[in-house]
Write a protein that holds these residues in place. Structure first.
Motif, PDB file in Angstrom:
ATOM      1  N   GLN A 141       0.910  -1.360   0.020  1.00 36.73           N
ATOM      2  CA  GLN A 141       0.121   0.062   0.100  1.00 36.73           C
ATOM      3  C   GLN A 141       0.782   1.376  -0.255  1.00 36.73           C
ATOM      4  O   GLN A 141       0.478   2.294  -0.429  1.00 36.73           O
ATOM      5  CB  GLN A 141      -0.910   0.017   1.090  1.00 36.73           C
ATOM      6  N   THR A 142       2.030   1.074   0.865  1.00 37.92           N
ATOM      7  CA  THR A 142       2.915   2.555   0.873  1.00 37.92           C
ATOM      8  C   THR A 142       3.321   2.878  -0.815  1.00 37.92           C
ATOM      9  O   THR A 142       3.532   3.887  -1.104  1.00 37.92           O
ATOM     10  CB  THR A 142       3.952   2.057   1.768  1.00 37.92           C
ATOM     11  N   THR A 143       3.817   1.763  -1.351  1.00 36.28           N
ATOM     12  CA  THR A 143       4.232   1.540  -2.871  1.00 36.28           C
ATOM     13  C   THR A 143       3.248   2.340  -3.536  1.00 36.28           C
ATOM     14  O   THR A 143       3.604   3.108  -4.357  1.00 36.28           O
ATOM     15  CB  THR A 143       4.696   0.282  -3.277  1.00 36.28           C
ATOM     16  N   MET A 144       2.000   1.668  -3.449  1.00 38.63           N
ATOM     17  CA  MET A 144       1.028   2.247  -4.475  1.00 38.63           C
ATOM     18  C   MET A 144       0.483   3.749  -4.192  1.00 38.63           C
ATOM     19  O   MET A 144       0.455   4.567  -5.297  1.00 38.63           O
ATOM     20  CB  MET A 144      -0.618   1.553  -3.894  1.00 38.63           C
ATOM     21  N   LEU A 145       0.735   4.216  -2.864  1.00 42.78           N
ATOM     22  CA  LEU A 145       0.522   5.567  -2.578  1.00 42.78           C
ATOM     23  C   LEU A 145       1.583   6.521  -2.944  1.00 42.78           C
ATOM     24  O   LEU A 145       1.554   7.547  -3.485  1.00 42.78           O
ATOM     25  CB  LEU A 145      -0.245   5.869  -1.244  1.00 42.78           C
ATOM     26  N   TRP A 146       2.575   5.975  -2.823  1.00 45.63           N
ATOM     27  CA  TRP A 146       3.934   7.001  -2.679  1.00 45.63           C
ATOM     28  C   TRP A 146       4.920   6.678  -3.602  1.00 45.63           C
ATOM     29  O   TRP A 146       6.037   7.487  -4.005  1.00 45.63           O
ATOM     30  CB  TRP A 146       4.752   7.129  -1.294  1.00 45.63           C
ATOM     31  N   ALA A 147       4.785   5.994  -4.586  1.00 51.32           N
ATOM     32  CA  ALA A 147       5.687   5.483  -5.765  1.00 51.32           C
ATOM     33  C   ALA A 147       5.790   6.683  -6.666  1.00 51.32           C
ATOM     34  O   ALA A 147       7.078   7.107  -6.875  1.00 51.32           O
ATOM     35  CB  ALA A 147       5.414   4.285  -6.341  1.00 51.32           C
ATOM     36  N   SER A 148       4.914   7.265  -7.216  1.00 53.90           N
ATOM     37  CA  SER A 148       4.929   8.407  -7.908  1.00 53.90           C
ATOM     38  C   SER A 148       5.809   9.537  -7.428  1.00 53.90           C
ATOM     39  O   SER A 148       6.689  10.217  -7.988  1.00 53.90           O
ATOM     40  CB  SER A 148       3.630   8.827  -8.511  1.00 53.90           C
ATOM     41  N   SER A 149       5.286  10.063  -6.092  1.00 57.15           N
ATOM     42  CA  SER A 149       6.091  11.109  -5.469  1.00 57.15           C
ATOM     43  C   SER A 149       7.449  10.685  -5.354  1.00 57.15           C
ATOM     44  O   SER A 149       8.230  11.694  -5.377  1.00 57.15           O
ATOM     45  CB  SER A 149       5.459  11.216  -4.190  1.00 57.15           C
ATOM     46  N   TYR A 150       7.974   9.423  -5.066  1.00 61.11           N
ATOM     47  CA  TYR A 150       9.256   9.002  -4.747  1.00 61.11           C
ATOM     48  C   TYR A 150      10.135   9.340  -6.108  1.00 61.11           C
ATOM     49  O   TYR A 150      11.029   9.869  -6.208  1.00 61.11           O
ATOM     50  CB  TYR A 150       9.315   7.486  -4.369  1.00 61.11           C
ATOM     51  N   MET A 151       9.380   8.962  -7.317  1.00 51.99           N
ATOM     52  CA  MET A 151       9.927   9.215  -8.578  1.00 51.99           C
ATOM     53  C   MET A 151      10.244  10.373  -8.730  1.00 51.99           C
ATOM     54  O   MET A 151      11.246  10.582  -9.686  1.00 51.99           O
ATOM     55  CB  MET A 151       9.580   8.338  -9.502  1.00 51.99           C
ATOM     56  N   VAL A 152       9.273  11.425  -8.541  1.00 56.86           N
ATOM     57  CA  VAL A 152       9.445  12.845  -8.807  1.00 56.86           C
ATOM     58  C   VAL A 152      10.341  13.605  -8.149  1.00 56.86           C
ATOM     59  O   VAL A 152      11.354  14.028  -8.423  1.00 56.86           O
ATOM     60  CB  VAL A 152       7.992  13.585  -8.619  1.00 56.86           C
ATOM     61  N   HIS A 153      10.348  13.418  -6.839  1.00 58.33           N
ATOM     62  CA  HIS A 153      11.287  14.078  -5.630  1.00 58.33           C
ATOM     63  C   HIS A 153      12.665  13.365  -5.430  1.00 58.33           C
ATOM     64  O   HIS A 153      13.549  14.194  -5.187  1.00 58.33           O
ATOM     65  CB  HIS A 153      10.368  14.160  -4.460  1.00 58.33           C
TER      66      HIS A 153
ATOM     67  N   TYR B 161       5.441   5.218 -14.713  1.00 56.73           N
ATOM     68  CA  TYR B 161       6.406   3.991 -14.296  1.00 56.73           C
ATOM     69  C   TYR B 161       5.933   3.615 -12.861  1.00 56.73           C
ATOM     70  O   TYR B 161       6.103   2.649 -12.633  1.00 56.73           O
ATOM     71  CB  TYR B 161       7.564   4.680 -13.930  1.00 56.73           C
ATOM     72  N   ALA B 162       4.957   4.548 -12.291  1.00 59.61           N
ATOM     73  CA  ALA B 162       4.549   3.919 -10.884  1.00 59.61           C
ATOM     74  C   ALA B 162       3.376   2.822 -11.107  1.00 59.61           C
ATOM     75  O   ALA B 162       3.071   1.865 -10.401  1.00 59.61           O
ATOM     76  CB  ALA B 162       3.959   5.060 -10.219  1.00 59.61           C
ATOM     77  N   ASN B 163       2.704   2.742 -12.423  1.00 58.43           N
ATOM     78  CA  ASN B 163       1.726   2.115 -12.835  1.00 58.43           C
ATOM     79  C   ASN B 163       2.220   0.440 -12.951  1.00 58.43           C
ATOM     80  O   ASN B 163       1.498  -0.557 -13.138  1.00 58.43           O
ATOM     81  CB  ASN B 163       0.955   2.232 -14.230  1.00 58.43           C
ATOM     82  N   LEU B 164       3.837   0.593 -13.302  1.00 61.92           N
ATOM     83  CA  LEU B 164       4.364  -0.845 -13.379  1.00 61.92           C
ATOM     84  C   LEU B 164       4.299  -1.587 -12.294  1.00 61.92           C
ATOM     85  O   LEU B 164       4.544  -2.922 -12.162  1.00 61.92           O
ATOM     86  CB  LEU B 164       5.843  -0.566 -13.762  1.00 61.92           C
ATOM     87  N   PHE B 165       3.922  -1.054 -11.048  1.00 61.78           N
ATOM     88  CA  PHE B 165       3.894  -1.889  -9.945  1.00 61.78           C
ATOM     89  C   PHE B 165       2.484  -2.771 -10.236  1.00 61.78           C
ATOM     90  O   PHE B 165       2.791  -4.099  -9.763  1.00 61.78           O
ATOM     91  CB  PHE B 165       3.471  -1.072  -8.670  1.00 61.78           C
ATOM     92  N   PHE B 166       1.473  -2.184 -10.404  1.00 60.55           N
ATOM     93  CA  PHE B 166       0.341  -3.121 -10.877  1.00 60.55           C
ATOM     94  C   PHE B 166       0.772  -4.115 -12.020  1.00 60.55           C
ATOM     95  O   PHE B 166       0.326  -5.255 -11.952  1.00 60.55           O
ATOM     96  CB  PHE B 166      -0.814  -2.299 -11.481  1.00 60.55           C
ATOM     97  N   VAL B 167       1.449  -3.718 -12.909  1.00 59.29           N
ATOM     98  CA  VAL B 167       2.068  -4.816 -13.953  1.00 59.29           C
ATOM     99  C   VAL B 167       2.611  -5.903 -13.277  1.00 59.29           C
ATOM    100  O   VAL B 167       2.691  -7.031 -13.787  1.00 59.29           O
ATOM    101  CB  VAL B 167       2.757  -4.226 -15.053  1.00 59.29           C
ATOM    102  N   GLY B 168       3.678  -5.594 -12.289  1.00 59.63           N
ATOM    103  CA  GLY B 168       4.320  -6.488 -11.756  1.00 59.63           C
ATOM    104  C   GLY B 168       3.589  -7.573 -10.746  1.00 59.63           C
ATOM    105  O   GLY B 168       3.667  -8.755 -10.734  1.00 59.63           O
ATOM    106  N   LEU B 169       2.406  -6.897 -10.222  1.00 62.80           N
ATOM    107  CA  LEU B 169       1.564  -7.584  -9.325  1.00 62.80           C
ATOM    108  C   LEU B 169       0.766  -8.751 -10.172  1.00 62.80           C
ATOM    109  O   LEU B 169       0.591  -9.597  -9.618  1.00 62.80           O
ATOM    110  CB  LEU B 169       0.531  -6.638  -8.552  1.00 62.80           C
ATOM    111  N   VAL B 170       0.307  -8.411 -11.288  1.00 61.60           N
ATOM    112  CA  VAL B 170      -0.325  -9.175 -11.956  1.00 61.60           C
ATOM    113  C   VAL B 170       0.654 -10.310 -12.678  1.00 61.60           C
ATOM    114  O   VAL B 170       0.463 -11.481 -12.520  1.00 61.60           O
ATOM    115  CB  VAL B 170      -0.973  -8.514 -13.327  1.00 61.60           C
ATOM    116  N   ALA B 171       1.642 -10.121 -13.148  1.00 64.16           N
ATOM    117  CA  ALA B 171       2.690 -10.795 -13.806  1.00 64.16           C
ATOM    118  C   ALA B 171       3.180 -11.803 -12.731  1.00 64.16           C
ATOM    119  O   ALA B 171       3.401 -13.003 -12.961  1.00 64.16           O
ATOM    120  CB  ALA B 171       3.805 -10.033 -14.631  1.00 64.16           C
TER     121      ALA B 171
END
Length: 419
Positions: A248-260, A272-282
């Motif tokens: 859940q922390t990755t879902m919420l904060w991944a985009s902010s982490y990549m920006v800042h 790029y943050a949407n890749l987390f969901f891709v990894g979850l499915v794959a």
């Protein structure tokens, strides 16, 4: 494995068509799962609420889900697993359509309650139903369906908002899809049977706890104190809390982490943050294949190992976008096999009779982690003054998960030896 074949087929355990109904049920869990965080910037502006107000909705969602998870066992005993699933989906439909018409923030708070309750009922009823009827591989693939549903819901919402439509249409569209799922589910869940076959009972009776359970009334309720007194119960709860915190922390904060911390643009970081969901499915699909040959405990330790590798990758200096491309995928892959393996192991660790109540406690822990962990990181980030704290925060919960796994694995080995 022979014991996987005995109870590995959901259709054999019930009636024709049940397998499709179960798949649709897990899809219904996922569709609304990732909407709030992605839609809130537009939704908050639409109801004139500040950015921080999303915490209030998240709190009501988590409270409703936790309450439903803890009380789902008596509901399922009273109405059956199929009707409990129907009620859960109906509540999420009500909430999604309610969100789409909400004129004010306080109306969102009202509809957040059935949103959470419906989600909690669905998770407990479906997981408890398949835990005693299905092999780990099938459970993992069913969880992949949930992850796919979250990916679809997240993507559809993004398309609708990016196309210039109001966020309300996004919720309305997904709510109508959920309504269609509810109609199809209701047509088939009435044929579900909660009783187990003689082969399934014999298989579950191989563990000392399950043997004891089958000598007692299967309808006997199990209080929280009794459950928590069982070996490995607390460790399983901690394991679910810790791994959900990473997810859940990755879902919420991944985009902010990549920006800042990564210097990306907001648009690129979102992609790029949407890749987390891709990894979850794959990861769920691959884990399902691996689970055909690997025991539950190894699925859990494998997932934790991948999470450790992802966190290390986040802190190691690397040129180009490879880290941003790989880390979120690995985090999704690492999270994928853990929850299904825990669900599958539950009746073998605690007995079939206690499975609905125990999965309810696990779901409550997931709900608590969903609310607490991302918010807790906001405090960590504020104190540290940098988004670079995210990998270390994820590492802390991964280490906690590893310690909890060690306890669960020890109890599992004792059960395997009949001690």
């Amino acid at each position: 494995m022979a014991h996987e074949q005995i109870h590995g087929d959901i259709v054999r355990a019930g009636t024709p068509g049940v397998s499709l109904q179960v798949i649709l049920g897990f899809l219904a869990i996922g569709l609304p799962e990732a909407l709030l965080g992605a839609s809130w910037p537009a939704m908050g502006a639409g109801v004139h609420a500040p950015l921080v107000a999303v915490v209030g909705i998240a709190a009501v969602l988590a409270a409703g889900s936790a309450a439903a998870a803890i009380t789902a066992e008596p509901v399922a005993r009273r109405f059956g697993s199929g009707r409990t699933v129907d009620m859960g989906v109906a509540l999420t439909v009500l909430a999604l359509l309610g969100f789409s018409f909400a004129p004010h923030y306080w109306v969102l708070l009202i509809f957040a309650l059935p949103y959470g309750i419906g989600s909690g009922m669905l998770v407990v009823a479906l997981n408890a139903y398949v835990a005693v009827r299905s092999a780990n591989a099938r459970i993992t693939w069913l969880h992949a369906t949930t992850a796919f549903g979250a990916l679809v819901g997240h993507t559809v919402l993004g398309w609708i908002i990016a196309d210039g439509a109001d966020w309300r249409w996004a919720y309305r569209t997904i709510g109508l899809v959920q309504l269609a799922l509810a109609v199809v589910l209701a047509a088939g869940t009435r044929r579900w049977r909660d009783h187990l076959t003689a082969a399934q009972m014999a298989q579950l009776g191989e563990t000392p706890y399950a043997q004891g359970d089958w000598r007692h009334d299967m309808r006997r309720p199990h209080v929280v104190r009794t459950l928590m007194a069982m070996p490995a119960a607390v460790a399983v709860i901690v394991l679910m809390f810790a791994t959900t915190s990473v997810e859940q922390t990755t879902m919420l904060w991944a985009s902010s982490y990549m920006v800042h911390a990564g210097g990306m643009s907001i648009h690129t970081a979102g992609v790029y943050a949407n890749l987390f969901f891709v990894g979850l499915v794959a990861g769920s699909v691959v884990a399902g294949v691996v689970a055909l040959k690997v025991r539950d405990v190894w699925m859990v330790v494998g997932g934790i190992a991948v999470l450790l590798g992802a966190v290390v990758l986040m802190v190691v200096p690397m040129a180009g976008l490879w880290r941003a491309l790989t880390a979120p995928v690995l985090l999704g892959v690492g999270c994928a096999p853990i929850a299904p393996a825990v669900v599958h192991a539950t009746p073998r660790l605690f007995g079939a009779a206690r499975t609905p109540a125990m999965i309810g406690m696990q779901t409550a822990a997931v709900s608590l982690a969903t609310l607490v962990s991302p918010v807790l990181f906001a405090g960590v980030e504020r104190v540290s003054g940098s988004m670079h704290a995210l990998p270390w925060y994820l590492l802390g919960f991964t280490v906690i998960a590893l310690a909890a796994y060690a306890r669960v694995a020890r109890v599992a080995r004792l059960h395997a030896r009949g001690e």
